[in-house]
Design a protein around this motif. Sequence first.
Motif, PDB file in Angstrom:
ATOM      1  N   TYR A   8       1.128  -1.286  -0.007  1.00 21.23           N
ATOM      2  CA  TYR A   8       0.050  -0.041   0.532  1.00 21.23           C
ATOM      3  C   TYR A   8       0.848   1.745   0.688  1.00 21.23           C
ATOM      4  CZ  TYR A   8      -4.562  -2.396   0.303  1.00 21.23           C
ATOM      5  OH  TYR A   8      -5.179  -2.913   0.416  1.00 21.23           O
ATOM      6  N   GLU A   9       2.384   1.725   0.638  1.00 18.28           N
ATOM      7  CA  GLU A   9       2.667   2.532   0.307  1.00 18.28           C
ATOM      8  C   GLU A   9       3.386   2.869  -1.208  1.00 18.28           C
ATOM      9  OE1 GLU A   9       6.201   1.744   3.211  1.00 18.28           O
ATOM     10  OE2 GLU A   9       4.880   2.238   5.402  1.00 18.28           O
ATOM     11  N   THR A  10       3.608   1.432  -1.646  1.00 14.16           N
ATOM     12  CA  THR A  10       4.349   1.453  -2.818  1.00 14.16           C
ATOM     13  C   THR A  10       2.864   2.266  -3.940  1.00 14.16           C
ATOM     14  OG1 THR A  10       5.459  -0.310  -2.552  1.00 14.16           O
ATOM     15  CG2 THR A  10       5.180   0.128  -4.729  1.00 14.16           C
ATOM     16  N   ALA A  11       1.653   1.456  -3.645  1.00 15.26           N
ATOM     17  CA  ALA A  11       0.426   2.390  -4.390  1.00 15.26           C
ATOM     18  C   ALA A  11       0.241   3.467  -4.370  1.00 15.26           C
ATOM     19  CB  ALA A  11      -0.459   1.092  -3.768  1.00 15.26           C
ATOM     20  N   ARG A  12       0.958   3.877  -2.915  1.00 14.44           N
ATOM     21  CA  ARG A  12       0.211   5.556  -2.970  1.00 14.44           C
ATOM     22  C   ARG A  12       1.280   6.648  -3.531  1.00 14.44           C
ATOM     23  NH1 ARG A  12      -1.043   3.173   2.629  1.00 14.44           N
ATOM     24  NH2 ARG A  12       0.252   3.826   3.618  1.00 14.44           N
ATOM     25  N   ALA A  13       2.447   5.667  -3.279  1.00 10.89           N
ATOM     26  CA  ALA A  13       3.971   6.596  -4.265  1.00 10.89           C
ATOM     27  C   ALA A  13       3.568   6.672  -5.990  1.00 10.89           C
ATOM     28  CB  ALA A  13       5.225   6.203  -3.837  1.00 10.89           C
ATOM     29  N   ILE A  14       2.736   5.677  -5.961  1.00  7.21           N
ATOM     30  CA  ILE A  14       2.932   6.215  -8.132  1.00  7.21           C
ATOM     31  C   ILE A  14       1.300   6.798  -8.119  1.00  7.21           C
ATOM     32  CG2 ILE A  14       2.317   4.062  -9.718  1.00  7.21           C
ATOM     33  CD1 ILE A  14       3.893   1.659  -8.266  1.00  7.21           C
ATOM     34  N   VAL A  15       0.576   6.461  -6.764  1.00  7.30           N
ATOM     35  CA  VAL A  15      -0.549   6.958  -7.205  1.00  7.30           C
ATOM     36  C   VAL A  15      -0.520   8.474  -7.639  1.00  7.30           C
ATOM     37  CG1 VAL A  15      -3.286   7.209  -6.718  1.00  7.30           C
ATOM     38  CG2 VAL A  15      -1.886   5.471  -6.887  1.00  7.30           C
ATOM     39  N   SER A  16       0.451   9.386  -6.118  1.00 10.33           N
ATOM     40  CA  SER A  16       0.558  10.526  -6.577  1.00 10.33           C
ATOM     41  C   SER A  16       1.591  11.221  -6.995  1.00 10.33           C
ATOM     42  CB  SER A  16       0.851  10.250  -4.410  1.00 10.33           C
ATOM     43  OG  SER A  16       1.601  11.969  -4.584  1.00 10.33           O
ATOM     44  N   PHE A  17       2.498  10.165  -7.575  1.00 16.80           N
ATOM     45  CA  PHE A  17       2.879  10.952  -8.209  1.00 16.80           C
ATOM     46  C   PHE A  17       2.569  10.743  -9.508  1.00 16.80           C
ATOM     47  CE2 PHE A  17       6.089   9.866 -12.226  1.00 16.80           C
ATOM     48  CZ  PHE A  17       6.706  10.644 -11.834  1.00 16.80           C
ATOM     49  N   THR A  18       1.911  10.117 -10.379  1.00 16.25           N
ATOM     50  CA  THR A  18       0.845  10.166 -11.478  1.00 16.25           C
ATOM     51  C   THR A  18       0.043  10.917 -11.273  1.00 16.25           C
ATOM     52  OG1 THR A  18       1.216   7.561 -11.189  1.00 16.25           O
ATOM     53  CG2 THR A  18      -0.146   8.994 -12.665  1.00 16.25           C
ATOM     54  N   ASP A  19      -0.568  11.199 -10.591  1.00 17.87           N
ATOM     55  CA  ASP A  19      -1.762  12.799  -9.468  1.00 17.87           C
ATOM     56  C   ASP A  19      -0.718  13.656 -10.114  1.00 17.87           C
ATOM     57  OD1 ASP A  19      -3.892  11.097  -9.598  1.00 17.87           O
ATOM     58  OD2 ASP A  19      -3.200  10.949  -7.339  1.00 17.87           O
ATOM     59  N   SER A  20       0.009  13.886  -9.776  1.00 15.14           N
ATOM     60  CA  SER A  20       0.950  15.368 -10.264  1.00 15.14           C
ATOM     61  C   SER A  20       1.111  15.409 -11.283  1.00 15.14           C
ATOM     62  CB  SER A  20       2.470  15.585  -9.502  1.00 15.14           C
ATOM     63  OG  SER A  20       2.816  16.018  -9.477  1.00 15.14           O
ATOM     64  N   TYR A  21       1.828  14.118 -12.143  1.00 18.05           N
ATOM     65  CA  TYR A  21       2.319  14.091 -13.451  1.00 18.05           C
ATOM     66  C   TYR A  21       0.654  14.855 -14.138  1.00 18.05           C
ATOM     67  CZ  TYR A  21       2.509  11.837 -18.107  1.00 18.05           C
ATOM     68  OH  TYR A  21       2.596  12.088 -19.115  1.00 18.05           O
ATOM     69  N   THR A  22      -0.083  14.380 -14.254  1.00 19.87           N
ATOM     70  CA  THR A  22      -1.115  14.461 -15.229  1.00 19.87           C
ATOM     71  C   THR A  22      -1.925  16.398 -14.877  1.00 19.87           C
ATOM     72  OG1 THR A  22      -2.688  13.122 -13.421  1.00 19.87           O
ATOM     73  CG2 THR A  22      -1.379  11.831 -15.519  1.00 19.87           C
ATOM     74  N   GLN A  23      -2.078  16.071 -13.588  1.00 15.79           N
ATOM     75  CA  GLN A  23      -2.286  17.981 -13.362  1.00 15.79           C
ATOM     76  C   GLN A  23      -1.826  18.243 -13.817  1.00 15.79           C
ATOM     77  OE1 GLN A  23      -2.469  17.760  -9.078  1.00 15.79           O
ATOM     78  NE2 GLN A  23      -4.602  16.522  -8.803  1.00 15.79           N
ATOM     79  N   ASN A  24      -0.535  18.387 -13.641  1.00 12.08           N
ATOM     80  CA  ASN A  24       0.938  18.874 -14.448  1.00 12.08           C
ATOM     81  C   ASN A  24       0.799  19.235 -15.876  1.00 12.08           C
ATOM     82  OD1 ASN A  24       3.476  19.660 -16.107  1.00 12.08           O
ATOM     83  ND2 ASN A  24       3.883  20.610 -14.270  1.00 12.08           N
ATOM     84  N   LYS A  25       0.484  18.225 -16.306  1.00  7.53           N
ATOM     85  CA  LYS A  25       0.527  17.785 -18.216  1.00  7.53           C
ATOM     86  C   LYS A  25      -1.151  18.310 -18.791  1.00  7.53           C
ATOM     87  CE  LYS A  25       0.004  14.163 -21.732  1.00  7.53           C
ATOM     88  NZ  LYS A  25      -0.074  12.340 -21.855  1.00  7.53           N
ATOM     89  N   GLN A  26      -1.732  18.615 -17.678  1.00  4.44           N
ATOM     90  CA  GLN A  26      -3.111  18.865 -18.262  1.00  4.44           C
ATOM     91  C   GLN A  26      -2.560  20.671 -18.519  1.00  4.44           C
ATOM     92  OE1 GLN A  26      -6.483  17.491 -15.556  1.00  4.44           O
ATOM     93  NE2 GLN A  26      -6.318  15.092 -17.185  1.00  4.44           N
ATOM     94  N   GLY A  27      -2.318  21.184 -17.312  1.00  5.46           N
ATOM     95  CA  GLY A  27      -1.944  22.613 -16.705  1.00  5.46           C
ATOM     96  C   GLY A  27      -1.249  23.258 -17.474  1.00  5.46           C
ATOM     97  N   LYS A  28      -0.071  22.073 -18.725  1.00  2.00           N
ATOM     98  CA  LYS A  28       0.496  23.024 -19.248  1.00  2.00           C
ATOM     99  C   LYS A  28       0.869  22.494 -20.420  1.00  2.00           C
ATOM    100  CE  LYS A  28       3.280  24.423 -15.690  1.00  2.00           C
ATOM    101  NZ  LYS A  28       3.878  26.134 -15.933  1.00  2.00           N
ATOM    102  N   GLN A  29       0.212  22.085 -21.016  1.00  3.11           N
ATOM    103  CA  GLN A  29      -0.864  21.542 -22.537  1.00  3.11           C
ATOM    104  C   GLN A  29       0.123  22.146 -24.043  1.00  3.11           C
ATOM    105  OE1 GLN A  29      -4.477  21.162 -22.922  1.00  3.11           O
ATOM    106  NE2 GLN A  29      -4.774  19.177 -21.789  1.00  3.11           N
ATOM    107  N   ASN A  30       0.314  23.711 -23.388  1.00  2.00           N
ATOM    108  CA  ASN A  30       0.769  24.002 -24.611  1.00  2.00           C
ATOM    109  C   ASN A  30       2.325  25.067 -24.179  1.00  2.00           C
ATOM    110  OD1 ASN A  30      -1.641  23.733 -26.829  1.00  2.00           O
ATOM    111  ND2 ASN A  30      -2.529  25.747 -24.925  1.00  2.00           N
ATOM    112  N   GLU A  31       2.738  24.698 -23.202  1.00  2.00           N
ATOM    113  CA  GLU A  31       3.995  24.805 -23.123  1.00  2.00           C
ATOM    114  C   GLU A  31       4.909  23.923 -22.765  1.00  2.00           C
ATOM    115  OE1 GLU A  31       4.243  26.847 -19.013  1.00  2.00           O
ATOM    116  OE2 GLU A  31       1.678  27.678 -19.223  1.00  2.00           O
TER     117      GLU A  31
END
Length: 227
Positions: A8-31
């Motif tokens: 569960y610690e591993t799962a949380r780390a992966i989900v948290s990292f991916t959430d940060s990545y996808t949010q950044n990707k959505q907010g920086k589509q043209n950058e």
Amino acid sequence: MQQKQEFYETARAIVSFTDSYTQNKQGKQNEQPDSESISSLTDIASSLQTLSHQIWENNNALKQVIHIPKLLQSLSALVTFRLGTHIDLDVDNQRLKVRSWSRWCLYWIQFKGDAQDQSELVNNGYGRRLSITFCTAGGKGEEQDTEIWNGLMYISRFLRALHEGKTQQPSFQPLPLLARNTEEQMEEEGANEELETQMKNKGMNGIIKREANYTKAVILNRFIHKR
């Protein structure tokens, strides 16, 4: 108990990292996409490697991944993590490890899973994600021959199992609807045309060419039992 906590610690780390990545990707589509630190990339690659080993060694871990939809979604998203973007050699290598270990996690689910697990993979766009790895036109796919070969190998074995069923435990009957859905996902990514290109790829002493031909045969439902 300790093994479950580690999962569960591993799962949380992966989900948290991916959430940060996808949010950044959505907010920086043209950058220009932000660059993660080497340490964060190293940590997440290590977490993915750990999860891959857990899935391979323990069927309970496999089912736990399936029962945490956001974790399975994260693994699917990381298959194409920062694909086609380059910063420097060290960062690029760590990004490749993130993608590669994500694919291994999904491959072990594919290899060891039952019919429901195969369905979950298809629902998460497994065919689409894997197709992108060997779709090299326009520089959007993987550049390393090994990763192209792996992508072809994963998808051909997946499709063959869906078409033929699986006799080893857990066994399942042919799943033609899932096979068709996977092939449609591949077609949407232009994978059929890319397969033609890879069938001329002489990399790895002809191994990629042979794997591409085999994948094409599987899609056409012409199975080659002796390779």
